[in-house]
Design an enzyme around this catalytic site. Structure first.
Site, PDB file in Angstrom:
ATOM      1  N   HIS A  56       0.372  14.006 -28.142  1.00 59.93           N
ATOM      2  CA  HIS A  56      -0.118  12.638 -27.923  1.00 59.93           C
ATOM      3  C   HIS A  56      -0.828  12.120 -29.162  1.00 59.93           C
ATOM      4  CE1 HIS A  56      -0.088  12.643 -23.236  1.00 59.93           C
ATOM      5  NE2 HIS A  56       1.055  12.269 -23.752  1.00 59.93           N
ATOM      6  N   ASN A  88       0.941  20.329 -19.617  1.00 63.60           N
ATOM      7  CA  ASN A  88       0.609  19.544 -20.820  1.00 63.60           C
ATOM      8  C   ASN A  88       0.663  20.379 -22.093  1.00 63.60           C
ATOM      9  OD1 ASN A  88       0.130  17.229 -19.249  1.00 63.60           O
ATOM     10  ND2 ASN A  88      -1.910  17.982 -18.737  1.00 63.60           N
ATOM     11  N   LYS A 125       8.812  23.494 -12.733  1.00 60.29           N
ATOM     12  CA  LYS A 125       7.937  22.344 -12.462  1.00 60.29           C
ATOM     13  C   LYS A 125       7.496  22.351 -11.002  1.00 60.29           C
ATOM     14  CE  LYS A 125       6.327  17.995 -13.173  1.00 60.29           C
ATOM     15  NZ  LYS A 125       6.225  16.879 -14.042  1.00 60.29           N
ATOM     16  N   HIS A 175       1.305  18.876 -25.425  1.00 55.87           N
ATOM     17  CA  HIS A 175       1.108  17.433 -25.278  1.00 55.87           C
ATOM     18  C   HIS A 175      -0.219  16.962 -25.868  1.00 55.87           C
ATOM     19  CE1 HIS A 175       4.492  17.980 -22.654  1.00 55.87           C
ATOM     20  NE2 HIS A 175       4.550  16.704 -22.339  1.00 55.87           N
ATOM     21  N   GLU A 180      10.905  19.721 -23.790  1.00 55.32           N
ATOM     22  CA  GLU A 180      10.237  19.992 -22.500  1.00 55.32           C
ATOM     23  C   GLU A 180      10.837  21.244 -21.854  1.00 55.32           C
ATOM     24  OE1 GLU A 180       7.598  18.357 -21.292  1.00 55.32           O
ATOM     25  OE2 GLU A 180       7.593  16.449 -22.352  1.00 55.32           O
ATOM     26  N   GLU A 210      -3.444  17.945 -10.178  1.00 53.32           N
ATOM     27  CA  GLU A 210      -3.920  18.429 -11.490  1.00 53.32           C
ATOM     28  C   GLU A 210      -5.419  18.722 -11.502  1.00 53.32           C
ATOM     29  OE1 GLU A 210      -1.850  16.751 -14.921  1.00 53.32           O
ATOM     30  OE2 GLU A 210      -3.666  17.068 -16.083  1.00 53.32           O
ATOM     31  N   ARG A 243       0.826  -1.238   0.000  1.00 54.02           N
ATOM     32  CA  ARG A 243       0.000   0.000   0.000  1.00 54.02           C
ATOM     33  C   ARG A 243       0.848   1.272   0.000  1.00 54.02           C
ATOM     34  NH1 ARG A 243      -3.329  -3.180   3.501  1.00 54.02           N
ATOM     35  NH2 ARG A 243      -5.093  -3.913   2.286  1.00 54.02           N
ATOM     36  N   ARG A 264      -2.000  22.688 -12.916  1.00 57.11           N
ATOM     37  CA  ARG A 264      -0.966  21.728 -13.330  1.00 57.11           C
ATOM     38  C   ARG A 264      -1.130  21.318 -14.798  1.00 57.11           C
ATOM     39  NH1 ARG A 264       1.740  16.628 -10.046  1.00 57.11           N
ATOM     40  NH2 ARG A 264       3.003  15.908 -11.791  1.00 57.11           N
ATOM     41  N   LYS A 320       3.794  11.850 -10.626  1.00 56.23           N
ATOM     42  CA  LYS A 320       2.927  11.086 -11.521  1.00 56.23           C
ATOM     43  C   LYS A 320       3.610   9.754 -11.806  1.00 56.23           C
ATOM     44  CE  LYS A 320       0.170  14.453 -14.038  1.00 56.23           C
ATOM     45  NZ  LYS A 320      -0.131  15.038 -15.368  1.00 56.23           N
ATOM     46  N   HIS A 334       8.793  11.055 -27.687  1.00 56.83           N
ATOM     47  CA  HIS A 334       7.776  11.880 -27.016  1.00 56.83           C
ATOM     48  C   HIS A 334       8.078  13.378 -27.166  1.00 56.83           C
ATOM     49  CE1 HIS A 334       4.920  13.195 -24.017  1.00 56.83           C
ATOM     50  NE2 HIS A 334       5.896  13.781 -23.347  1.00 56.83           N
TER      51      HIS A 334
END
Ligand code: GLY
Length: 372
Positions: A264, A257, A239, A260, A195, A249, A131, A253, A153, A277
């Site tokens: 994507h 993206n 960041k 992105h 980035e 997010e 956990r 936040r 993340k 990427h």
């Protein structure tokens, strides 16, 4: 705009309501991984499972393991298969199997040594073993140093999409050793630079200007070491500021993206592996820039400055030959779509963006047509 900080330039603190951790940027830091763990509060004798892939392990696995063992940590290592196609629950099971074999306890620790894929998977395995046990991120790619390793993340891909299975699980320490970039292939270094440019656009005009002034940006291995450190530091600070203000997010936040949403779509439609990427994000930023110009929220000159910088960094700027309708369909299936509305991150200046959900299909089509 990045705030001036009284902190040690190379030790950036990320503070959240339920704890804080350091992002340490240190040349030869890998040799001091054991000492940095002690500095972060871990006790000698703690069981540590180091997770990496075969390429990174070849260069840095033993350096890291030796550093941990010489400080008294009971460290073992597991090597995963590299590549986006291997970012799967199956590899998480392999980490869990090793955690079981080495009898990791609640006080034990997983360390991710590698790029974003290793980092995301190790973080997710740590979030789910017993956990939740601690994880330390030691990123070895530019992209992971400036983005993936910071902010908690974690996750793996599902056949239905990227990172659909995951959890927020903050690391206890992020240790960045810029020397590890020396073995990174140039194409990957350039992809990571996308980035960095992103931070310039969304938050840090000084970083953007600095990048514009760096000679031979398309040959990152020739960039002055101090410039690389500055880039790492400014990106990490950008960041950290965003994550501190919206860890899960719920709102701001999402600006991380930037580039992105379209990126994507390009990755999905061209097939993973065609574009790295960061390369897809570079094209995504060009598209978002054009859309902002169409929406009259961004000056044409600023969109041109962005395009020029992306080009100077040796990154792609041209829209691949994909039908606009297909791009639109992918945008609609993105996990961040809310109530059928696509959220776009559009610049309003160099160093400032807005989150918008009022962009019509017609405007996206007009934008894509303008770029063909
Ligand atoms: N990579 C985007 C984020 O951390 O939110």
């Amino acid at each position: 705009m990045i705030q001036g900080s009284k902190q040690d330039r190379n030790r950036i603190n990320l503070s959240l309501t339920n704890g804080s951790y350091e992002i340490v940027i240190k040349s030869d830091g890998l040799n001091e991984a054991g000492k940095e763990l002690i500095n972060a509060g871990f006790k000698p004798g703690t069981k540590v499972l180091l997770v990496s892939n075969s390429e990174i392990n070849k260069h840095y696995g033993d350096v890291c393991l030796n550093s941990l063992q010489s400080e008294g940590f009971k460290a073992e290592k597991i090597i995963l298969e590299a590549g986006e196609q291997n970012k799967t629950p199956k590899q998480i099971s392999l980490i869990h199997d090793a955690a079981y074999k080495y009898q990791l306890e609640r006080s034990s620790l997983l360390i991710a040594l590698g790029g974003g894929i290793v980092g995301d998977m190790t973080g997710f395995a740590a979030a789910t073993w017993l956990r939740g046990i601690a994880v330390v991120q030691i990123p070895t790619t530019l992209l992971a140093m400036v983005d993936a390793s910071i902010g908690g993340k974690t996750g793996v891909n599902h056949p239905g999409g990227k990172n659909l299975i995951g959890a927020f699980h903050q690391p206890s320490l992020v240790l960045i050793d810029p020397k590890t970039l020396e073995t990174l292939p140039s194409r990957e270094l350039r992809a990571g630079m996308a980035e960095v440019i992103k931070y310039g656009i969304i938050k840090d005009p000084i970083l953007f200007k600095k990048l514009e002034e760096i000679p031979n940006l398309n040959n990152p291995s020739s960039i002055d070491k101090q410039d690389i450190k500055d880039i790492l530091e400014r990106s990490a600070k950008a960041k950290v500021e965003v994550v501190e203000s919206d860890v899960k997010e719920a709102g701001v936040r999402a600006i991380l993206n930037y580039g992105h949403t379209f990126g994507h779509a390009i990755e999905t439609l061209c097939g993973y592996g065609t574009w790295l990427h960061g390369e897809a994000v570079a094209i995504g930023m060009v598209i978002a820039g054009e859309l902002a110009v169409i929406k009259k929220s961004w000056k044409k000159e600023d969109a041109s400055r962005q395009k020029e910088l992306i080009k100077r960094a040796g990154l792609p700027i041209d829209l691949p030959d994909i039908e606009s309708e297909k791009i639109w369909d992918i945008l609609l299936s993105d996990k961040k779509v809310k109530d059928g509305k696509i959220r776009f991150i559009l610049p309003v200046g160099i160093g400032k963006v807005r989150i918008r959900d009022d962009i019509t299909k017609q405007e996206v089509m007009q934008c894509l047509a303008a770029l063909r």
